[in-house]
Design an enzyme around this catalytic site. Structure first.
Site, short mmCIF file in Angstrom:
data_model
loop_
_atom_site.label_atom_id
_atom_site.label_comp_id
_atom_site.label_asym_id
_atom_site.label_seq_id
_atom_site.Cartn_x
_atom_site.Cartn_y
_atom_site.Cartn_z
N LYS A 1 5.16 -17.32 11.14
CA LYS A 1 4.81 -17.35 9.59
C LYS A 1 5.64 -16.64 8.73
CE LYS A 1 1.56 -14.47 8.22
NZ LYS A 1 1.71 -13.68 7.22
N ASN A 2 6.15 -15.60 9.47
CA ASN A 2 6.81 -14.40 8.47
C ASN A 2 8.19 -14.70 8.25
OD1 ASN A 2 4.43 -13.29 7.70
ND2 ASN A 2 4.96 -11.65 9.09
N ARG B 1 1.37 -12.44 -1.22
CA ARG B 1 2.27 -11.64 -1.37
C ARG B 1 3.55 -12.30 -1.06
NH1 ARG B 1 3.82 -6.28 -1.63
NH2 ARG B 1 5.42 -5.57 -0.49
N CYS C 1 -3.30 -5.23 -1.13
CA CYS C 1 -4.24 -6.06 -0.43
C CYS C 1 -5.11 -4.99 0.46
CB CYS C 1 -3.61 -7.08 0.37
SG CYS C 1 -2.63 -6.31 1.47
N ARG D 1 1.23 -1.99 -1.18
CA ARG D 1 2.23 -3.21 -1.14
C ARG D 1 2.86 -2.89 -2.34
NH1 ARG D 1 0.23 -6.54 2.69
NH2 ARG D 1 2.52 -7.01 3.20
N PRO D 2 3.98 -2.03 -2.81
CA PRO D 2 4.81 -2.13 -3.86
C PRO D 2 5.91 -2.81 -3.60
CG PRO D 2 5.11 0.10 -2.70
CD PRO D 2 3.83 -0.74 -2.23
N ILE D 3 6.56 -3.49 -4.66
CA ILE D 3 7.94 -4.07 -4.46
C ILE D 3 9.07 -3.40 -5.02
CG2 ILE D 3 6.81 -6.20 -4.06
CD1 ILE D 3 7.65 -7.08 -6.91
N ASP D 4 9.04 -2.08 -5.33
CA ASP D 4 10.07 -1.27 -5.68
C ASP D 4 11.71 -1.42 -5.26
OD1 ASP D 4 8.54 0.15 -4.09
OD2 ASP D 4 9.99 1.77 -4.30
N ASP E 1 1.58 -5.23 12.82
CA ASP E 1 0.65 -6.29 12.74
C ASP E 1 0.08 -6.42 14.07
OD1 ASP E 1 2.66 -8.61 10.78
OD2 ASP E 1 1.51 -6.67 10.30
N ILE F 1 3.34 2.66 9.01
CA ILE F 1 3.92 1.64 7.96
C ILE F 1 2.94 1.62 6.78
CG2 ILE F 1 4.79 -0.78 7.61
CD1 ILE F 1 6.21 0.77 9.83
N ARG G 1 -4.97 -17.65 7.31
CA ARG G 1 -3.83 -17.52 6.63
C ARG G 1 -2.48 -17.70 7.43
NH1 ARG G 1 -3.50 -12.52 2.22
NH2 ARG G 1 -1.61 -13.37 2.35
C1 EPZ Z 1 6.00 -7.82 5.82
O1 EPZ Z 1 5.33 -7.34 4.75
C2 EPZ Z 1 5.00 -8.76 6.84
N1 EPZ Z 1 4.61 -9.81 5.73
C3 EPZ Z 1 3.87 -7.93 6.97
O2 EPZ Z 1 3.02 -8.82 7.71
C4 EPZ Z 1 4.04 -6.99 8.01
O3 EPZ Z 1 3.20 -6.08 8.53
C5 EPZ Z 1 5.31 -6.30 7.33
O4 EPZ Z 1 6.30 -6.94 6.82
C6 EPZ Z 1 5.75 -4.82 8.24
O5 EPZ Z 1 6.38 -5.41 9.37
C7 EPZ Z 1 5.69 -10.87 5.73
O6 EPZ Z 1 6.54 -11.04 6.12
C8 EPZ Z 1 4.93 -11.87 4.46
P1 EPZ Z 1 7.57 -3.99 4.26
P2 EPZ Z 1 6.26 -6.60 3.85
O7 EPZ Z 1 8.23 -4.19 3.03
O8 EPZ Z 1 7.54 -7.11 3.63
C9 EPZ Z 1 6.69 -0.27 1.75
C10 EPZ Z 1 1.10 -10.07 8.28
O9 EPZ Z 1 -0.08 -9.75 8.93
N2 EPZ Z 1 7.43 -0.96 0.58
O10 EPZ Z 1 8.30 -4.31 5.51
O11 EPZ Z 1 5.55 -6.74 2.35
C11 EPZ Z 1 5.53 -0.84 1.83
O12 EPZ Z 1 4.41 -0.46 1.41
C12 EPZ Z 1 1.79 -9.41 7.29
O13 EPZ Z 1 1.70 -11.12 8.61
C13 EPZ Z 1 7.72 -0.12 -0.23
O14 EPZ Z 1 7.33 0.95 -0.62
O15 EPZ Z 1 6.45 -5.35 4.44
C14 EPZ Z 1 5.27 -0.49 3.60
O16 EPZ Z 1 4.73 1.03 3.61
C15 EPZ Z 1 0.81 -8.17 6.75
N3 EPZ Z 1 8.43 -0.73 -1.52
C16 EPZ Z 1 6.66 -0.46 3.99
O17 EPZ Z 1 7.32 -0.34 2.83
C17 EPZ Z 1 8.88 -1.84 -1.40
O18 EPZ Z 1 9.46 -2.51 -2.33
C18 EPZ Z 1 6.94 -1.64 5.03
O19 EPZ Z 1 6.64 -2.86 4.34
C19 EPZ Z 1 8.65 -2.82 -0.10
C20 EPZ Z 1 7.95 -2.35 0.77
#
Ligand code: EPZ
Length: 430
Positions: free
Chosen positions: A22-23, A92, A116, A121-124, A305, A327, A397
Protein backbone atom coordinates in the site's frame (compact mmCIF):
# COMPACT_ATOMS: atom_id res chain seq x y z
CA UNK A 1 -21.96 -0.46 11.74
CA UNK A 2 -19.68 -2.89 9.93
CA UNK A 3 -18.02 -5.48 12.14
CA UNK A 4 -15.92 -8.61 12.09
CA UNK A 5 -17.13 -11.44 14.32
CA UNK A 6 -14.26 -13.80 15.13
CA UNK A 7 -14.46 -17.10 16.96
CA UNK A 8 -10.97 -17.87 18.17
CA UNK A 9 -9.08 -20.65 19.89
CA UNK A 10 -7.72 -22.69 17.02
CA UNK A 11 -4.39 -22.52 15.15
CA UNK A 12 -4.37 -20.76 11.79
CA UNK A 13 -2.71 -22.91 9.13
CA UNK A 14 -2.12 -22.80 5.39
CA UNK A 15 -0.69 -20.31 2.91
CA UNK A 16 -1.74 -16.81 1.91
CA UNK A 17 -0.81 -14.61 -1.06
CA UNK A 18 0.49 -11.17 -0.09
CA UNK A 19 -0.80 -8.16 -2.05
CA UNK A 20 1.15 -5.17 -3.35
CA UNK A 21 2.56 -2.70 -0.83
CA UNK A 22 0.00 0.00 0.00
CA UNK A 23 2.66 2.52 1.06
CA UNK A 24 4.61 2.05 -2.17
CA UNK A 25 1.48 2.14 -4.32
CA UNK A 26 0.31 5.46 -2.83
CA UNK A 27 3.58 7.20 -3.74
CA UNK A 28 3.50 5.69 -7.23
CA UNK A 29 -0.08 6.73 -7.92
CA UNK A 30 0.80 10.34 -7.06
CA UNK A 31 3.95 10.15 -9.21
CA UNK A 32 2.03 8.65 -12.14
CA UNK A 33 0.53 12.04 -13.05
CA UNK A 34 3.98 13.62 -13.50
CA UNK A 35 3.90 12.62 -17.17
CA UNK A 36 1.34 13.23 -19.93
CA UNK A 37 1.86 9.67 -21.13
CA UNK A 38 0.04 6.56 -19.92
CA UNK A 39 1.36 4.78 -16.85
CA UNK A 40 0.39 1.19 -16.01
CA UNK A 41 0.80 0.02 -12.42
CA UNK A 42 0.47 -3.72 -11.70
CA UNK A 43 0.04 -5.58 -8.39
CA UNK A 44 -1.92 -2.63 -7.00
CA UNK A 45 -3.58 -3.68 -3.71
CA UNK A 46 -7.37 -3.38 -3.66
CA UNK A 47 -7.52 -1.36 -0.40
CA UNK A 48 -9.50 1.75 0.47
CA UNK A 49 -6.52 4.13 0.69
CA UNK A 50 -5.49 3.23 -2.87
CA UNK A 51 -9.06 3.55 -4.12
CA UNK A 52 -9.45 6.99 -2.51
CA UNK A 53 -6.24 8.25 -4.14
CA UNK A 54 -7.31 6.91 -7.53
CA UNK A 55 -10.60 8.82 -7.16
CA UNK A 56 -8.71 11.97 -6.17
CA UNK A 57 -6.44 11.67 -9.24
CA UNK A 58 -9.46 11.16 -11.46
CA UNK A 59 -11.02 14.23 -9.81
CA UNK A 60 -8.06 16.31 -11.03
CA UNK A 61 -8.97 15.34 -14.62
CA UNK A 62 -6.58 12.44 -15.18
CA UNK A 63 -7.98 9.40 -16.94
CA UNK A 64 -7.98 6.42 -14.59
CA UNK A 65 -9.07 2.88 -15.38
CA UNK A 66 -8.64 -0.19 -13.24
CA UNK A 67 -8.94 -3.91 -13.93
CA UNK A 68 -8.27 -6.26 -11.01
CA UNK A 69 -4.84 -5.30 -9.67
CA UNK A 70 -3.80 -3.12 -12.62
CA UNK A 71 -4.43 0.62 -13.00
CA UNK A 72 -3.90 2.62 -16.19
CA UNK A 73 -3.45 6.34 -15.51
CA UNK A 74 -2.89 9.23 -17.90
CA UNK A 75 -2.33 12.69 -16.46
CA UNK A 76 -2.58 14.52 -19.78
CA UNK A 77 -6.12 15.61 -19.04
CA UNK A 78 -5.42 17.20 -15.67
CA UNK A 79 -7.39 20.45 -15.46
CA UNK A 80 -6.67 21.60 -11.92
CA UNK A 81 -3.90 21.36 -9.34
CA UNK A 82 -6.32 21.73 -6.43
CA UNK A 83 -7.03 18.36 -4.85
CA UNK A 84 -10.26 18.76 -2.89
CA UNK A 85 -11.91 15.40 -3.51
CA UNK A 86 -13.84 14.53 -0.34
CA UNK A 87 -11.51 11.60 0.35
CA UNK A 88 -8.35 13.73 0.22
CA UNK A 89 -8.73 15.24 3.68
CA UNK A 90 -9.46 11.83 5.17
CA UNK A 91 -6.28 10.26 3.90
CA UNK A 92 -2.85 11.44 4.96
CA UNK A 93 -1.05 10.13 1.88
CA UNK A 94 -2.96 12.70 -0.22
CA UNK A 95 -0.01 14.94 0.64
CA UNK A 96 1.93 13.09 -2.09
CA UNK A 97 -0.15 15.09 -4.60
CA UNK A 98 1.67 18.21 -3.33
CA UNK A 99 5.05 16.87 -4.49
CA UNK A 100 3.85 15.45 -7.79
CA UNK A 101 1.69 18.42 -8.84
CA UNK A 102 4.32 20.93 -7.73
CA UNK A 103 6.99 19.05 -9.68
CA UNK A 104 4.92 18.76 -12.86
CA UNK A 105 2.86 21.97 -12.88
CA UNK A 106 4.65 24.32 -10.46
CA UNK A 107 1.56 24.56 -8.31
CA UNK A 108 -0.47 22.43 -5.92
CA UNK A 109 -3.22 22.90 -3.37
CA UNK A 110 -4.13 19.90 -1.21
CA UNK A 111 -6.31 19.53 1.87
CA UNK A 112 -3.97 19.27 4.87
CA UNK A 113 -3.99 15.74 6.31
CA UNK A 114 -5.42 15.76 9.81
CA UNK A 115 -3.72 14.06 12.70
CA UNK A 116 -4.90 10.57 13.31
CA UNK A 117 -5.10 7.96 16.02
CA UNK A 118 -1.32 7.54 16.19
CA UNK A 119 -0.20 11.12 16.51
CA UNK A 120 -0.16 14.71 15.26
CA UNK A 121 1.41 13.65 11.94
CA UNK A 122 2.89 17.07 10.96
CA UNK A 123 4.23 17.70 7.43
CA UNK A 124 6.76 20.41 8.29
CA UNK A 125 9.63 18.40 6.75
CA UNK A 126 7.74 18.04 3.46
CA UNK A 127 7.18 21.82 3.35
CA UNK A 128 10.80 22.51 4.33
CA UNK A 129 11.89 20.42 1.35
CA UNK A 130 9.58 22.20 -1.08
CA UNK A 131 10.79 25.61 0.14
CA UNK A 132 14.41 24.48 -0.28
CA UNK A 133 13.57 23.65 -3.92
CA UNK A 134 12.33 27.23 -4.35
CA UNK A 135 8.58 26.83 -3.80
CA UNK A 136 6.41 29.27 -1.92
CA UNK A 137 4.40 27.24 0.59
CA UNK A 138 1.47 28.46 2.64
CA UNK A 139 -1.34 27.10 4.78
CA UNK A 140 -4.39 28.67 3.15
CA UNK A 141 -8.04 28.91 4.14
CA UNK A 142 -9.99 25.91 5.42
CA UNK A 143 -7.03 23.64 5.99
CA UNK A 144 -5.44 23.55 2.56
CA UNK A 145 -1.68 23.61 1.91
CA UNK A 146 -0.61 25.44 -1.23
CA UNK A 147 2.79 25.27 -2.93
CA UNK A 148 3.88 27.09 -6.06
CA UNK A 149 7.03 27.89 -7.98
CA UNK A 150 7.79 29.30 -11.44
CA UNK A 151 10.69 26.90 -11.48
CA UNK A 152 12.11 24.41 -8.98
CA UNK A 153 15.88 24.28 -8.46
CA UNK A 154 17.88 21.41 -6.98
CA UNK A 155 18.95 21.86 -3.35
CA UNK A 156 20.86 20.11 -0.56
CA UNK A 157 18.19 19.10 1.97
CA UNK A 158 18.80 17.65 5.41
CA UNK A 159 15.76 15.97 7.02
CA UNK A 160 15.82 16.65 10.78
CA UNK A 161 13.84 13.44 11.28
CA UNK A 162 13.77 10.29 9.16
CA UNK A 163 10.47 10.68 7.34
CA UNK A 164 9.06 8.26 4.73
CA UNK A 165 6.52 10.77 3.44
CA UNK A 166 8.90 13.71 3.25
CA UNK A 167 11.53 11.60 1.49
CA UNK A 168 9.08 10.45 -1.19
CA UNK A 169 7.45 13.87 -1.60
CA UNK A 170 10.75 15.71 -2.03
CA UNK A 171 12.08 12.99 -4.34
CA UNK A 172 9.07 13.48 -6.64
CA UNK A 173 9.26 17.29 -6.79
CA UNK A 174 13.06 17.21 -7.25
CA UNK A 175 12.78 14.77 -10.20
CA UNK A 176 11.61 17.66 -12.44
CA UNK A 177 13.62 20.45 -10.77
CA UNK A 178 16.55 22.11 -12.54
CA UNK A 179 19.88 20.74 -11.26
CA UNK A 180 20.89 18.33 -8.53
CA UNK A 181 19.11 17.64 -5.24
CA UNK A 182 20.63 15.75 -2.32
CA UNK A 183 18.37 14.44 0.44
CA UNK A 184 20.34 13.68 3.62
CA UNK A 185 18.99 11.52 6.45
CA UNK A 186 16.51 10.05 3.97
CA UNK A 187 14.19 7.19 4.94
CA UNK A 188 15.34 3.77 3.60
CA UNK A 189 12.13 1.72 3.57
CA UNK A 190 11.60 -0.73 0.67
CA UNK A 191 8.73 1.43 -0.52
CA UNK A 192 11.10 4.41 -0.89
CA UNK A 193 13.27 2.27 -3.19
CA UNK A 194 10.19 1.09 -5.08
CA UNK A 195 8.94 4.65 -5.71
CA UNK A 196 12.46 5.72 -6.77
CA UNK A 197 12.69 2.76 -9.18
CA UNK A 198 9.25 3.65 -10.53
CA UNK A 199 10.27 7.29 -11.11
CA UNK A 200 13.49 6.10 -12.80
CA UNK A 201 11.40 3.84 -15.04
CA UNK A 202 9.63 7.06 -16.09
CA UNK A 203 12.97 8.70 -16.97
CA UNK A 204 13.90 10.28 -13.63
CA UNK A 205 17.50 10.20 -12.46
CA UNK A 206 17.53 9.09 -8.82
CA UNK A 207 20.44 7.36 -7.12
CA UNK A 208 20.96 6.13 -3.57
CA UNK A 209 17.35 5.25 -2.62
CA UNK A 210 17.54 2.74 0.22
CA UNK A 211 20.48 4.57 1.76
CA UNK A 212 20.31 7.71 3.88
CA UNK A 213 21.60 9.92 1.04
CA UNK A 214 19.50 10.18 -2.11
CA UNK A 215 20.82 12.12 -5.12
CA UNK A 216 18.42 13.35 -7.79
CA UNK A 217 19.46 14.92 -11.11
CA UNK A 218 16.40 16.84 -12.33
CA UNK A 219 15.19 16.05 -15.88
CA UNK A 220 13.06 18.00 -18.37
CA UNK A 221 10.15 15.58 -18.47
CA UNK A 222 9.02 12.10 -17.53
CA UNK A 223 7.50 9.48 -19.83
CA UNK A 224 5.05 6.60 -19.47
CA UNK A 225 5.95 3.32 -17.85
CA UNK A 226 4.60 -0.07 -16.81
CA UNK A 227 5.63 -1.08 -13.30
CA UNK A 228 4.81 -3.73 -10.67
CA UNK A 229 4.45 -2.79 -7.00
CA UNK A 230 6.58 -4.76 -4.49
CA UNK A 231 4.80 -7.03 -1.97
CA UNK A 232 3.52 -5.48 1.25
CA UNK A 233 5.98 -6.27 4.06
CA UNK A 234 3.51 -5.18 6.76
CA UNK A 235 0.64 -7.28 5.43
CA UNK A 236 3.06 -10.23 5.31
CA UNK A 237 4.30 -9.57 8.84
CA UNK A 238 0.72 -9.40 10.10
CA UNK A 239 -0.08 -12.92 8.85
CA UNK A 240 3.28 -14.21 10.11
CA UNK A 241 2.42 -12.90 13.58
CA UNK A 242 -1.01 -14.52 13.34
CA UNK A 243 0.73 -17.90 12.97
CA UNK A 244 2.80 -17.21 16.09
CA UNK A 245 -0.16 -15.96 18.16
CA UNK A 246 -2.38 -18.96 17.35
CA UNK A 247 0.42 -21.55 17.53
CA UNK A 248 -0.31 -22.20 13.86
CA UNK A 249 1.65 -22.79 10.67
CA UNK A 250 1.35 -20.14 7.94
CA UNK A 251 3.31 -19.61 4.74
CA UNK A 252 3.15 -16.08 3.28
CA UNK A 253 3.65 -16.24 -0.50
CA UNK A 254 4.79 -13.59 -2.98
CA UNK A 255 7.06 -11.79 -0.50
CA UNK A 256 10.64 -10.49 -0.50
CA UNK A 257 12.18 -12.19 2.58
CA UNK A 258 14.88 -9.52 2.82
CA UNK A 259 12.16 -6.92 3.58
CA UNK A 260 10.90 -9.08 6.45
CA UNK A 261 14.22 -9.51 8.29
CA UNK A 262 13.35 -7.45 11.39
CA UNK A 263 9.97 -9.20 11.67
CA UNK A 264 11.47 -12.65 11.18
CA UNK A 265 14.22 -11.96 13.71
CA UNK A 266 11.64 -11.16 16.39
CA UNK A 267 9.64 -14.31 15.61
CA UNK A 268 12.81 -16.38 16.09
CA UNK A 269 13.51 -14.55 19.35
CA UNK A 270 10.07 -15.42 20.77
CA UNK A 271 10.54 -19.09 19.82
CA UNK A 272 8.89 -19.63 16.41
CA UNK A 273 10.35 -21.79 13.66
CA UNK A 274 11.05 -19.97 10.37
CA UNK A 275 11.57 -21.48 6.91
CA UNK A 276 12.66 -19.00 4.21
CA UNK A 277 12.23 -19.58 0.46
CA UNK A 278 12.94 -17.33 -2.56
CA UNK A 279 9.54 -15.61 -2.45
CA UNK A 280 7.87 -17.12 0.61
CA UNK A 281 8.35 -17.42 4.35
CA UNK A 282 6.80 -20.12 6.55
CA UNK A 283 6.19 -19.46 10.27
CA UNK A 284 5.50 -22.35 12.66
CA UNK A 285 4.34 -21.72 16.23
CA UNK A 286 6.21 -23.90 18.71
CA UNK A 287 4.06 -23.57 21.82
CA UNK A 288 4.25 -20.83 24.48
CA UNK A 289 6.06 -17.73 23.21
CA UNK A 290 9.10 -16.31 24.99
CA UNK A 291 9.32 -12.67 26.20
CA UNK A 292 11.63 -10.14 24.53
CA UNK A 293 12.33 -6.41 24.12
CA UNK A 294 11.38 -4.42 21.01
CA UNK A 295 12.07 -0.85 19.90
CA UNK A 296 10.45 0.47 16.72
CA UNK A 297 12.92 2.15 14.38
CA UNK A 298 13.07 3.37 10.78
CA UNK A 299 13.93 0.61 8.28
CA UNK A 300 15.81 -1.72 8.60
CA UNK A 301 14.79 -1.60 12.28
CA UNK A 302 11.61 -3.16 13.63
CA UNK A 303 8.74 -1.39 11.84
CA UNK A 304 6.37 0.81 13.82
CA UNK A 305 3.56 -0.56 11.63
CA UNK A 306 4.14 -3.96 13.27
CA UNK A 307 4.16 -2.58 16.82
CA UNK A 308 0.51 -3.34 17.78
CA UNK A 309 0.82 -6.85 16.32
CA UNK A 310 3.97 -7.36 18.43
CA UNK A 311 2.07 -6.34 21.56
CA UNK A 312 -0.55 -9.02 20.86
CA UNK A 313 2.18 -11.66 20.62
CA UNK A 314 4.08 -10.55 23.71
CA UNK A 315 0.80 -10.28 25.60
CA UNK A 316 0.62 -14.09 25.33
CA UNK A 317 4.32 -14.77 25.99
CA UNK A 318 5.69 -16.06 29.26
CA UNK A 319 7.39 -13.40 31.36
CA UNK A 320 7.59 -9.61 31.01
CA UNK A 321 8.45 -7.85 27.73
CA UNK A 322 8.89 -4.19 26.79
CA UNK A 323 7.91 -2.35 23.61
CA UNK A 324 9.40 1.09 22.96
CA UNK A 325 7.62 3.16 20.29
CA UNK A 326 10.22 5.62 19.00
CA UNK A 327 8.45 6.87 15.84
CA UNK A 328 4.96 8.04 16.83
CA UNK A 329 3.90 9.74 20.03
CA UNK A 330 0.57 8.04 20.48
CA UNK A 331 0.58 4.53 19.09
CA UNK A 332 -0.61 2.59 22.15
CA UNK A 333 -4.32 3.47 21.95
CA UNK A 334 -5.15 -0.19 21.25
CA UNK A 335 -3.89 -1.22 24.73
CA UNK A 336 -7.26 -0.41 26.34
CA UNK A 337 -9.00 -2.60 23.76
CA UNK A 338 -6.55 -5.44 24.28
CA UNK A 339 -7.04 -5.15 28.06
CA UNK A 340 -10.73 -5.96 27.50
CA UNK A 341 -9.52 -9.29 26.10
CA UNK A 342 -7.41 -9.94 29.21
CA UNK A 343 -4.05 -8.49 28.20
CA UNK A 344 -1.88 -7.08 31.00
CA UNK A 345 -0.05 -4.08 29.47
CA UNK A 346 1.08 -0.93 31.26
CA UNK A 347 2.01 2.12 29.15
CA UNK A 348 4.52 4.61 30.55
CA UNK A 349 5.20 7.34 27.95
CA UNK A 350 6.72 5.68 24.90
CA UNK A 351 7.21 2.32 26.62
CA UNK A 352 4.68 -0.50 27.06
CA UNK A 353 5.45 -3.06 29.76
CA UNK A 354 3.78 -6.32 28.74
CA UNK A 355 3.19 -9.08 31.33
CA UNK A 356 2.24 -12.22 29.42
CA UNK A 357 -1.04 -13.98 30.16
CA UNK A 358 -1.75 -17.56 29.13
CA UNK A 359 -4.77 -16.71 26.97
CA UNK A 360 -7.04 -13.91 25.76
CA UNK A 361 -10.82 -13.95 26.15
CA UNK A 362 -13.14 -12.88 23.34
CA UNK A 363 -14.68 -9.41 23.82
CA UNK A 364 -16.28 -6.49 21.99
CA UNK A 365 -13.52 -4.15 20.83
CA UNK A 366 -13.04 -1.19 18.44
CA UNK A 367 -10.22 -0.73 15.94
CA UNK A 368 -8.54 2.61 16.81
CA UNK A 369 -6.43 2.67 13.63
CA UNK A 370 -5.31 0.51 10.71
CA UNK A 371 -2.53 -1.59 12.24
CA UNK A 372 -4.12 -1.78 15.72
CA UNK A 373 -7.25 -3.10 14.03
CA UNK A 374 -5.26 -5.86 12.38
CA UNK A 375 -3.62 -6.63 15.71
CA UNK A 376 -7.05 -7.00 17.37
CA UNK A 377 -8.00 -9.48 14.64
CA UNK A 378 -4.93 -11.55 15.53
CA UNK A 379 -5.91 -11.37 19.21
CA UNK A 380 -9.43 -12.49 18.29
CA UNK A 381 -8.15 -15.58 16.48
CA UNK A 382 -5.93 -16.40 19.46
CA UNK A 383 -8.64 -15.76 22.06
CA UNK A 384 -11.03 -18.26 23.59
CA UNK A 385 -14.61 -17.31 22.64
CA UNK A 386 -16.04 -14.68 20.32
CA UNK A 387 -14.54 -11.26 19.56
CA UNK A 388 -16.49 -8.50 17.80
CA UNK A 389 -14.43 -5.78 16.16
CA UNK A 390 -16.08 -2.44 15.30
CA UNK A 391 -14.71 0.37 13.09
CA UNK A 392 -13.28 -2.15 10.68
CA UNK A 393 -13.09 0.53 7.97
CA UNK A 394 -9.65 1.30 9.40
CA UNK A 395 -8.52 -2.26 8.66
CA UNK A 396 -9.98 -2.17 5.16
CA UNK A 397 -7.79 0.88 4.40
CA UNK A 398 -4.69 -1.33 4.24
CA UNK A 399 -5.56 -5.03 4.11
CA UNK A 400 -6.97 -6.49 0.91
CA UNK A 401 -9.72 -9.12 1.43
CA UNK A 402 -8.56 -9.55 5.02
CA UNK A 403 -11.56 -11.62 6.15
CA UNK A 404 -11.27 -13.97 3.15
CA UNK A 405 -7.54 -14.38 3.67
CA UNK A 406 -7.92 -15.24 7.36
CA UNK A 407 -10.83 -17.58 6.52
CA UNK A 408 -8.60 -19.35 3.97
CA UNK A 409 -6.22 -20.03 6.88
CA UNK A 410 -8.99 -21.72 8.82
CA UNK A 411 -10.03 -18.60 10.73
CA UNK A 412 -13.67 -18.51 11.87
CA UNK A 413 -14.60 -14.95 10.83
CA UNK A 414 -17.82 -13.32 9.71
CA UNK A 415 -18.47 -9.86 8.26
CA UNK A 416 -21.57 -8.16 9.70
CA UNK A 417 -23.13 -4.93 8.56
CA UNK A 418 -25.42 -4.44 11.52
CA UNK A 419 -27.29 -1.45 10.08
CA UNK A 420 -27.96 -3.36 6.86
CA UNK A 421 -28.90 -6.52 8.75
CA UNK A 422 -31.22 -4.56 11.07
CA UNK A 423 -32.85 -2.93 8.01
CA UNK A 424 -33.24 -6.33 6.33
CA UNK A 425 -34.56 -7.89 9.52
CA UNK A 426 -37.03 -5.03 10.09
CA UNK A 427 -38.31 -5.45 6.50
CA UNK A 428 -38.82 -9.16 7.20
CA UNK A 429 -40.75 -8.63 10.42
CA UNK A 430 -42.81 -5.63 9.18
C1 EPZ B 1 4.51 6.49 6.56
O1 EPZ B 1 3.84 7.53 7.24
C2 EPZ B 1 3.50 5.36 6.48
N1 EPZ B 1 2.34 5.82 5.71
C3 EPZ B 1 3.07 4.93 7.87
O2 EPZ B 1 2.24 3.80 7.72
C4 EPZ B 1 4.30 4.51 8.66
O3 EPZ B 1 3.91 4.23 9.99
C5 EPZ B 1 5.34 5.64 8.66
O4 EPZ B 1 5.64 6.02 7.31
C6 EPZ B 1 6.63 5.21 9.33
O5 EPZ B 1 7.15 4.10 8.66
C7 EPZ B 1 2.43 5.85 4.37
O6 EPZ B 1 3.45 5.52 3.79
C8 EPZ B 1 1.21 6.31 3.63
P1 EPZ B 1 6.94 9.54 8.63
P2 EPZ B 1 4.51 9.01 7.28
O7 EPZ B 1 6.92 10.82 7.89
O8 EPZ B 1 5.25 9.22 6.01
C9 EPZ B 1 7.41 12.78 12.05
C10 EPZ B 1 0.34 2.52 7.88
O9 EPZ B 1 -0.04 1.88 8.85
N2 EPZ B 1 7.27 13.76 10.98
O10 EPZ B 1 8.00 8.53 8.33
O11 EPZ B 1 3.47 9.96 7.66
C11 EPZ B 1 6.13 11.97 12.25
O12 EPZ B 1 5.23 12.66 13.10
C12 EPZ B 1 0.86 3.91 8.07
O13 EPZ B 1 0.41 2.08 6.70
C13 EPZ B 1 7.48 15.11 11.27
O14 EPZ B 1 7.75 15.48 12.42
O15 EPZ B 1 5.54 8.82 8.48
C14 EPZ B 1 6.65 10.71 12.88
O16 EPZ B 1 6.87 10.93 14.26
C15 EPZ B 1 0.63 4.40 9.49
N3 EPZ B 1 7.38 16.02 10.27
C16 EPZ B 1 8.01 10.51 12.20
O17 EPZ B 1 8.37 11.78 11.66
C17 EPZ B 1 7.09 15.65 8.99
O18 EPZ B 1 7.04 16.54 8.11
C18 EPZ B 1 7.97 9.51 11.04
O19 EPZ B 1 6.90 9.86 10.21
C19 EPZ B 1 6.88 14.29 8.70
C20 EPZ B 1 6.98 13.35 9.71
Amino acid sequence: MEQYIIRGGKPLTGSVNISGAKNAALGMLAASIMTDEEVIIDNLPDVNDVNVLLEAISGLGASVSRKDHTARICGAGIKTTTADHEGVRRMRASYYLLGSLLGKYGSAKVALPGGCAIGARPIDLHLKGFRALGAEVALVENGFVSAKADCLYGAHIYLDKVSVGATINIMMAASLAKGKTIIENAAKEPHIVDVANFLNSMGAHIRGAGTDVIRIEGVEKLHGSEYMVIPDQIEAGTYMFAAAATNGDITVRNVIPKHLEATTAKLLEVGCEIHEFDDAVRVVGMGRLRHTQVTTLPYPGFPTDMQPQMAVLLGLAEGVSTITESIFENRFKYVDELARMGADIKVEGSIAIVSGVDHYMGAEVCAPDLRAGAALMIAGFAAEGVTTIDDIHYIQRGYEQVADKFASLGGDIEFMDTEHDIRTLSKKVS
